[in-house]
Design an enzyme around this catalytic site. Structure first.
Site, PDB file in Angstrom:
ATOM      1  N   THR A  53       0.825  -1.209   0.000  1.00 23.91           N
ATOM      2  CA  THR A  53       0.000   0.000   0.000  1.00 23.91           C
ATOM      3  C   THR A  53       0.857   1.255   0.000  1.00 23.91           C
ATOM      4  OG1 THR A  53      -1.743  -1.153   1.165  1.00 23.91           O
ATOM      5  CG2 THR A  53      -1.758   1.232   1.350  1.00 23.91           C
ATOM      6  N   SER A  99       1.479  -7.516  -0.658  1.00 25.27           N
ATOM      7  CA  SER A  99       2.297  -8.467   0.114  1.00 25.27           C
ATOM      8  C   SER A  99       1.663  -9.841   0.244  1.00 25.27           C
ATOM      9  CB  SER A  99       2.654  -7.902   1.482  1.00 25.27           C
ATOM     10  OG  SER A  99       1.535  -7.852   2.329  1.00 25.27           O
ATOM     11  N   THR A 132       1.510  -4.385   4.300  1.00 27.27           N
ATOM     12  CA  THR A 132       1.322  -4.659   5.731  1.00 27.27           C
ATOM     13  C   THR A 132       0.726  -6.036   6.016  1.00 27.27           C
ATOM     14  OG1 THR A 132      -0.847  -3.605   5.688  1.00 27.27           O
ATOM     15  CG2 THR A 132       1.033  -2.227   6.312  1.00 27.27           C
ATOM     16  N   ASP A 133       0.025  -6.606   5.024  1.00 27.14           N
ATOM     17  CA  ASP A 133      -0.716  -7.854   5.298  1.00 27.14           C
ATOM     18  C   ASP A 133       0.185  -8.971   5.816  1.00 27.14           C
ATOM     19  OD1 ASP A 133      -2.926  -6.555   4.410  1.00 27.14           O
ATOM     20  OD2 ASP A 133      -3.199  -7.724   2.577  1.00 27.14           O
TER      21      ASP A 133
END
Ligand SMILES: N[C@@H](CC(=O)O)C(=O)O
Length: 366
Positions: A53, A99, A132-133
């Site tokens: 992101t 990710s 971030t995932d």
């Protein structure tokens, strides 16, 4: 400052240099962009960009429905205003994906690239930008596989670059500042997010939508970043980086591990599926302190003859898994690790051993 991919490509195809930048290739074939005007009195940080992101773009102002992995590393670095006053920044585009699409091949490339560049006395630290995932999985993997005391910092963003109050530029600024700071040496891989510093082992994503999206479960963070200055309060006590036995330098991929999530009435056949699909290890996201039904217990006991290690973890996200004699089979306890973290460690352990006692020792050690 321009690190744009097009300029890089143009220069690569001609003389390997431009007025402002030079380029060189790492052993894994990644291009490193170096400013021709690096300042001798500043530390130098290599930024490895992978997408996410932080590199996403979408409808102006909005925080959702954007496309991850659109901006290149140069544009990202440019967005972190003031960063060139605190460090010389070298740019490396590893990949540009969300990710959820990061692979073990990407992991190995990043670890090997850092291990190679860490030998360069002109590079003082590393930053990896990442979605971030799955950032908490990659931070743990790198914490166990990079072999340097130089600071390695990961970051990302919850809002794409086109959102109002995008959080990426500040997260990146703070990360570069931390990677450039002597105090950050030897602490293992760290994650900087929303002004917090977290240990790569302990950090987890804890919110699907807020910008303060990371925390270290029961243990709190390592410290704060305030305007580029680190304030440390905690260290991880677990072995990391130069203290681990994991060597991915000659690997192309990692052993496959399945994660089975237990719920009321969950079908134990999922464990047969995993066995037949050829996984080399299984992690159970158990209820409570890594518990599951009698049916699952029997199925896991049957699996013991295959030699596949099964690691009991908890779906709760807090606390530790202790010995419980009710659970039988070729099983180990995943310590306090979340299932996705346990899967990361188990994949690395399986590059060394599948002996259940050694598996347990490594879960206690790392
Ligand atoms: N889906 C995005 C989310 C993010 O970057 O925050 C990713 O992990 O790439």
């Amino acid at each position: 400052m321009i690190f744009a991919q097009e300029q890089e490509e143009k220069s690569k195809n001609s003389s390997q240099t431009s007025d402002e930048y030079s380029f060189y290739e790492t052993k894994s074939g990644l291009s490193v962009t170096v400013s021709n005007n690096e300042k001798e009195d500043l530390p130098t940080v290599a930024v490895l960009a992978t997408g996410g992101t932080i590199a996403g773009s979408g409808t102006a102002g909005k925080a959702t429905n954007y496309t991850a992995g659109q901006l290149d590393v140069g544009t990202l670095v440019d967005s972190a205003a003031g960063v060139t006053d605190i460090a010389n920044v070298r740019g490396i585009q590893v990949c540009n994906v969300g990710s959820d699409d990061i692979t073990d091949e990407n992991w190995i490339t990043i670890a090997n690239t850092i291990n190679e560049l860490a030998q360069d006395e002109n590079i003082d630290g590393f930053v990896i930008t990442h979605g971030t995932d799955t950032l908490d999985e990659s931070s743990y993997f790198l914490n166990l596989t990079v072999k340097t005391d130089k600071p390695v910092v990961m970051t990302g963003a919850m809002r794409p670059s086109t959102a109002t109050s995008a959080d990426g530029p500040m997260n990146l600024y703070q990360s570069i500042a931390l990677a450039a700071n002597e105090q950050a040496k030897g602490k293992g891989v760290m994650v900087v997010f929303s002004d917090g510093i977290y240990g790569g082992r302990d950090v987890q994503k804890i919110s699907t939508c807020q910008t303060d999206a990371f925390d270290s479960k029961d243990f709190g963070g390592m410290g704060y970043m305030v305007d580029g200055v680190p304030y440390f309060y905690n260290d991880s006590v677990k072995c990391h980086t130069t203290e681990t036995e994991f060597d991915v330098s000659s690997l192309k991929e990692l052993p496959k591990v399945g994660v089975a999530y237990f719920t009321i009435d969950a079908d134990p056949e999922i464990l047969d599926y995993y066995k037949e699909s050829g996984v080399q290890g299984i992690v159970i996201a158990g209820a409570g302190s890594g518990c599951y039904s009698e049916q699952w217990n029997n199925k896991i006991d049957e699996l013991a003859e295959t030699g596949i290690p099964v690691v009991r973890c908890s779906r709760i996200g807090s606390g530790v898994i202790t010995q419980d004699d009710y659970f039988i089979g070729n099983i180990a306890r995943g310590n306090d690790l979340a299932p996705q973290k346990a899967a990361t460690l188990l994949r690395l352990i399986l590059t060394v051993t599948n002996d259940i006692e050694q598996v347990q020792n490594m879960f206690d050690k790392y």
